[in-house]
Design an enzyme around this catalytic site. Structure first.
Site, PDB file in Angstrom:
ATOM      1  N   CYS A  78       0.804  -1.222   0.000  1.00 56.63           N
ATOM      2  CA  CYS A  78       0.000   0.000   0.000  1.00 56.63           C
ATOM      3  C   CYS A  78       0.837   1.272   0.000  1.00 56.63           C
ATOM      4  O   CYS A  78       0.290   2.368  -0.114  1.00 56.63           O
ATOM      5  CB  CYS A  78      -0.959  -0.012   1.190  1.00 56.63           C
ATOM      6  SG  CYS A  78      -2.041  -1.463   1.163  1.00 56.63           S
ATOM      7  N   HIS A 111      -2.175   7.725   6.817  1.00 57.08           N
ATOM      8  CA  HIS A 111      -2.512   6.430   6.216  1.00 57.08           C
ATOM      9  C   HIS A 111      -3.912   6.025   6.666  1.00 57.08           C
ATOM     10  O   HIS A 111      -4.726   5.610   5.845  1.00 57.08           O
ATOM     11  CB  HIS A 111      -1.473   5.389   6.619  1.00 57.08           C
ATOM     12  CG  HIS A 111      -1.637   4.076   5.943  1.00 57.08           C
ATOM     13  ND1 HIS A 111      -1.623   3.951   4.574  1.00 57.08           N
ATOM     14  CD2 HIS A 111      -1.828   2.825   6.444  1.00 57.08           C
ATOM     15  CE1 HIS A 111      -1.791   2.674   4.250  1.00 57.08           C
ATOM     16  NE2 HIS A 111      -1.927   1.969   5.365  1.00 57.08           N
ATOM     17  N   GLU A 159      -0.082   5.040  14.158  1.00 55.33           N
ATOM     18  CA  GLU A 159       0.263   6.241  13.391  1.00 55.33           C
ATOM     19  C   GLU A 159       0.106   7.498  14.240  1.00 55.33           C
ATOM     20  O   GLU A 159       0.922   8.422  14.151  1.00 55.33           O
ATOM     21  CB  GLU A 159      -0.601   6.337  12.130  1.00 55.33           C
ATOM     22  CG  GLU A 159      -0.194   7.461  11.203  1.00 55.33           C
ATOM     23  CD  GLU A 159      -0.902   7.437   9.861  1.00 55.33           C
ATOM     24  OE1 GLU A 159      -0.506   8.197   8.965  1.00 55.33           O
ATOM     25  OE2 GLU A 159      -1.878   6.654   9.710  1.00 55.33           O
ATOM     26  N   LYS A 200      -9.307   8.212   3.342  1.00 57.78           N
ATOM     27  CA  LYS A 200      -9.804   6.845   3.145  1.00 57.78           C
ATOM     28  C   LYS A 200     -11.202   6.677   3.743  1.00 57.78           C
ATOM     29  O   LYS A 200     -11.907   5.720   3.402  1.00 57.78           O
ATOM     30  CB  LYS A 200      -8.850   5.828   3.748  1.00 57.78           C
ATOM     31  CG  LYS A 200      -7.533   5.672   3.000  1.00 57.78           C
ATOM     32  CD  LYS A 200      -6.690   4.557   3.610  1.00 57.78           C
ATOM     33  CE  LYS A 200      -5.367   4.394   2.889  1.00 57.78           C
ATOM     34  NZ  LYS A 200      -4.411   5.484   3.184  1.00 57.78           N
ATOM     35  N   HIS A 259      -9.768   2.277   0.744  1.00 60.60           N
ATOM     36  CA  HIS A 259      -8.325   2.076   0.635  1.00 60.60           C
ATOM     37  C   HIS A 259      -7.999   1.578  -0.768  1.00 60.60           C
ATOM     38  O   HIS A 259      -8.355   0.465  -1.137  1.00 60.60           O
ATOM     39  CB  HIS A 259      -7.875   1.072   1.685  1.00 60.60           C
ATOM     40  CG  HIS A 259      -6.398   0.964   1.843  1.00 60.60           C
ATOM     41  ND1 HIS A 259      -5.486   1.630   1.041  1.00 60.60           N
ATOM     42  CD2 HIS A 259      -5.643   0.250   2.740  1.00 60.60           C
ATOM     43  CE1 HIS A 259      -4.263   1.337   1.416  1.00 60.60           C
ATOM     44  NE2 HIS A 259      -4.330   0.511   2.448  1.00 60.60           N
ATOM     45  N   PHE A 318       1.676  -3.646   3.960  1.00 59.60           N
ATOM     46  CA  PHE A 318       2.017  -4.964   4.490  1.00 59.60           C
ATOM     47  C   PHE A 318       3.488  -5.254   4.182  1.00 59.60           C
ATOM     48  O   PHE A 318       3.992  -4.935   3.108  1.00 59.60           O
ATOM     49  CB  PHE A 318       1.149  -6.050   3.864  1.00 59.60           C
ATOM     50  CG  PHE A 318      -0.288  -6.042   4.324  1.00 59.60           C
ATOM     51  CD1 PHE A 318      -0.684  -5.335   5.443  1.00 59.60           C
ATOM     52  CD2 PHE A 318      -1.254  -6.765   3.628  1.00 59.60           C
ATOM     53  CE1 PHE A 318      -2.006  -5.347   5.875  1.00 59.60           C
ATOM     54  CE2 PHE A 318      -2.572  -6.781   4.045  1.00 59.60           C
ATOM     55  CZ  PHE A 318      -2.950  -6.068   5.169  1.00 59.60           C
TER      56      PHE A 318
END
Length: 417
Positions: A165, A305, A316, A337, A342, A403
């Site tokens: 991502c 994110h 975060e 998002k 996403h 990931f």
């Protein structure tokens, strides 16, 4: 070596909120949710039945049908968004030196739909290998960059970037580096993703990454809300035209913003979970600030994110507080998002465009779908809940994490000659 200044002179976007940059921006600042029940396939047996699909979109309104059928959907959207960006920048192989124009493009997964369909058809047969001759060229991650260069005749640096991502943010940083070092005059960069399919949704469901709020899809993406339960899958593409400043000025190009710097780091912690203390996220923001020659106090807005996962949003937030200290309470923070879902490998570029538009218009898009404060999050932070806010935005930072522990951040700022 003197580093070149790099500016953005063109943009293109296909998103769940709109199929061009103005419509995407309008959806963001008006707090529109792009989520709905999935129409691409029968979801009746799936745990998650919704996503953020493109709407009113037919790739064959833009692409020749014969040629378009040779492309996976992620490449179709990449080409269409790149056409928008090229037109917006006012460039072509006849108006610039095509040997000095490159394409650095990203996808987190690539042609998953093609892979799923080909293998499914093979499994239905008697074992005889009957595969479409375009199976491999449709599926591979680098093919979008190749097709964009062929379509426009651009012969500069050309390759693909993949870091889950974080992919398209890393692509932007790579493109920024090429132009900054004088290796190219212009680079088209960005990312695309289209994996809203049985394999995509089923796979992410199996790892418990997706929200299962089927009773209320439009509010399912809830970053920083106490009741967040996973991300909502989106699809789309975004493209930026990065250009060396003097080259842009010489041809009279409009300039949206300047790319100030970028950074990358690793969590070195877990295959899918973020470092619980946000150490990788902390390091990448520090690296981006150093690369830009900026202080934490120079940043006005962070597009986080913020995927709406319990662990990710908390980690975060901890990282932001470590990096920005007391200035964290002067920032606007938001997760777009909450509206787009996403977009995986395309998330970074779409969110970079949101930052660029925020810098352009001095408006911070909201984090929608906030209902209940999370007691684990510092309530003094301004998450821009539910409504856009007007404020001076001279510089914005965009975070994307993937990931494998991949982290990437890019900083954009107002252009001052």
């Amino acid at each position: 070596m003197e580093l070149k200044r790099v500016v953005v002179t063109g943009m293109g976007a296909l998103t769940p909120l709109g199929n061009n940059v103005p419509d995407f921006w309008s959806g963001l600042i008006n707090g529109v949710s792009g989520a709905d029940f999935i129409k691409a396939f029968d979801v009746s047996k799936f745990k998650t039945k919704f996503g953020c699909e493109l709407k009113n979109f037919d790739p064959f309104n833009f692409l020749d049908k014969k040629e378009g059928r040779k492309l996976d959907r992620f490449t179709q959207t990449a080409i269409i968004a790149s056409d928008q960006a090229v037109a917006d920048a006012g460039i072509s192989k006849d108006t610039v030196n095509p040997d000095r124009v490159g394409v650095i493009f990203a996808s987190g997964i690539g042609g998953l739909i093609t892979f799923q369909n080909e293998v499914t058809e093979f499994a239905k047969g008697d074992g005889t290998p009957r595969f479409n001759p375009f199976f491999i060229p449709k599926m591979i991650l680098d093919i979008a960059a190749g097709h964009i260069s062929m379509r426009h005749g651009f012969r500069g640096p050309n390759f693909a970037v993949v870091s889950a991502c974080a992919s398209s943010t890393n692509a932007i940083i790579s493109a920024f580096t090429e132009v900054r070092l004088g290796r190219a005059d212009i680079i088209l960069t960005g990312g695309s993703e289209s994996v809203i399919s049985e394999a995509g949704v089923g796979g992410f469901n199996a790892m418990k990454a997706l929200s299962e709020r089927n009773e209320d899809p439009k509010t399912a993406s809830r970053p920083f809300d106490k009741d967040r339960d996973g991300f909502v899958m989106g699809e789309g593409a975004g493209v930026l035209v990065l250009e060396e400043l003097e080259h842009a000025k010489a041809r009279g190009a409009k300039i949206y913003c300047e790319i100030a710097g970028g950074g990358a780091s690793a969590d070195a912690y877990h295959m899918t979970a973020p470092h619980p203390e946000g150490l990788g996220a902390r390091n990448v923001m520090i690296t981006a600030l150093r690369d830009a020659g900026m202080q934490p106090s120079d940043i006005d807005y962070i597009n986080v994110h913020g995927t709406s996962t319990p662990l990710g949003d908390l980690a975060e937030t901890k990282a932001i507080q470590m990096v920005f200290g007391e200035h964290a309470y002067q920032l606007n923070i938001s997760s777009t998002k909450s509206m787009t879902g996403h977009l995986l490998g395309a998330a970074g570029v779409i969110e970079a465009i949101a930052c660029i538009m925020s810098v352009q218009h001095n408006i911070v898009p909201p984090t929608i779908n906030h209902f209940t404060d999370d007691p684990e999050l510092d309530s003094r932070l301004n998450f821009t809940f539910n409504k856009a806010q007007e404020r001076p935005v001279n510089a914005a930072l965009s975070n994307t994490f993937g990931f494998g522990g991949h982290n990437a951040s890019v900083i954009v700022k107002k252009f001052v000659d």
